[in-house]
Scaffold this active site. Structure first.
Site, PDB file in Angstrom:
ATOM      1  N   PRO A 103      34.539  60.913  66.181  1.00  0.00           N
ATOM      2  CA  PRO A 103      34.839  61.289  67.562  1.00  0.00           C
ATOM      3  C   PRO A 103      33.765  62.229  68.111  1.00  0.00           C
ATOM      4  CG  PRO A 103      36.784  61.485  66.187  1.00  0.00           C
ATOM      5  CD  PRO A 103      35.625  61.225  65.274  1.00  0.00           C
ATOM      6  N   GLU A 104      33.270  61.919  69.303  1.00  0.00           N
ATOM      7  CA  GLU A 104      32.290  62.758  69.975  1.00  0.00           C
ATOM      8  C   GLU A 104      32.971  63.360  71.208  1.00  0.00           C
ATOM      9  OE1 GLU A 104      28.548  60.650  70.461  1.00  0.00           O
ATOM     10  OE2 GLU A 104      28.994  59.365  68.751  1.00  0.00           O
TER      11      GLU A 104
END
Ligand SMILES: [Zn+2]
Length: 292
Positions: free
Chosen positions: A9-10
């Site tokens: 996840p960014e």
């Protein structure tokens, strides 16, 4: 491990989780805390303090913030002490809001039980994610939060900010963008996409770019991150929002994961590369290497 499996996840994915937690409107105090026996995130890029989750007992949840890839949930302690719950999703971490009657899935590591009967559940099969609680000041003033670079979606972020952060880096541009101390929240997916949007070669050194190019790259980062947020994040494998839905941004990625397919701009075959152990994709025509 394939690149899709390594994708974590960014900023847009964490922002989607943050917005989901805001929408859930959890306002009642924490009445019980359960933590699995499994160790979560450890290592150099993580807090050295103990998890300290016990301080959240009877704390009342407040605003949910985000800094880079970190969720920072304000909590007001029983004695009104300013606390924060820090969550890092790692590679496969999920935050969900559930009713107690919903079955507890495998790899659940933390449950906060609120007075209104709802629960926050943190699930993470691969356990690269982590949780911490403590006095707000202490968490914000400790690494990793304290050393995070500028927020790319903040109003003050522009080419000059990016140039100040990365303009002297001898590393390949794509790799330099992954440094959370330079710019917060960027990972491989959005770094690769931004290099494509800005027509910059991801393997060229960051140092030596013109101010004009930094401006283009800053705009490109904001474009791909905003698109990611609007699409509810990118789901290649694990990512889900707080109600368990996948994101939609994978359909809007222009080059990431598309090596061998035609460039969406010029139709030349997109080429993959590996740098610092991470793969990436670019177009040799639209993103040429700088002339020596
Ligand atoms: Zn092209």
């Amino acid at each position: 491990m394939s690149e899709a499996e390594r994708a974590m996840p960014e900023l847009p994915e964490v922002e989607s989780v943050r917005r989901g937690l805001v929408r859930a409107r959890l306002r009642e105090p924490v009445r019980e805390i359960w933590r699995s026996e499994h160790q979560l995130r450890t290592g150099a890029n993580w807090l050295r303090s103990k998890e300290n989750l016990g301080c959240l007992l009877r704390a009342t949840p407040g605003p949910v913030r985000r800094r880079g890839k970190y969720l920072l949930w304000d909590m007001s302690g029983e004695d009104e002490e300013a606390l924060v719950l820090l969550i890092h999703l790692g590679m496969s971490g999920r935050c969900g809001v559930a009713r107690p009657e919903q079955p507890i899935v495998a790899h659940t590591h933390l449950i906060l039980d609120f007075e209104d009967g709802r629960q926050l559940r943190f699930v993470d099969p691969r356990r690269f994610g982590g949780v911490r609680a403590g006095p707000r000041e202490a968490i914000y003033q400790s690494d990793p939060v304290a050393s995070l670079g500028p927020e790319p979606l903040s109003r003050s972020f522009d080419g000059a900010v990016l140039e100040a952060a990365l303009g002297r880096s001898k590393r390949a541009l794509r790799d330099a963008l992954l440094d959370q101390r330079a710019v917060a929240g960027i990972g491989n997916i959005y770094a690769v996409e931004a290099c494509f949007e800005a027509k910059l070669n991801p393997l060229r050194p960051a140092a030596g770019l013109s101010s004009q190019a930094w401006l283009k790259l800053a705009d490109a980062l904001q474009l791909v991150l905003r698109r990611g947020v609007e699409n509810g994040g990118t789901t290649l494998k694990d990512f889900r929002n707080v109600v368990g839905e996948v994101g939609r941004n994978q359909d809007d990625l222009r080059v990431y994961g598309r090596a061998g397919q035609p460039c969406p701009r010029c139709s030349r075959k997109l080429r993959d590369f590996v740098s610092q152990g991470r793969s990436g994709v670019y177009c040799t025509r639209c993103q040429p290497a700088p002339r020596k």
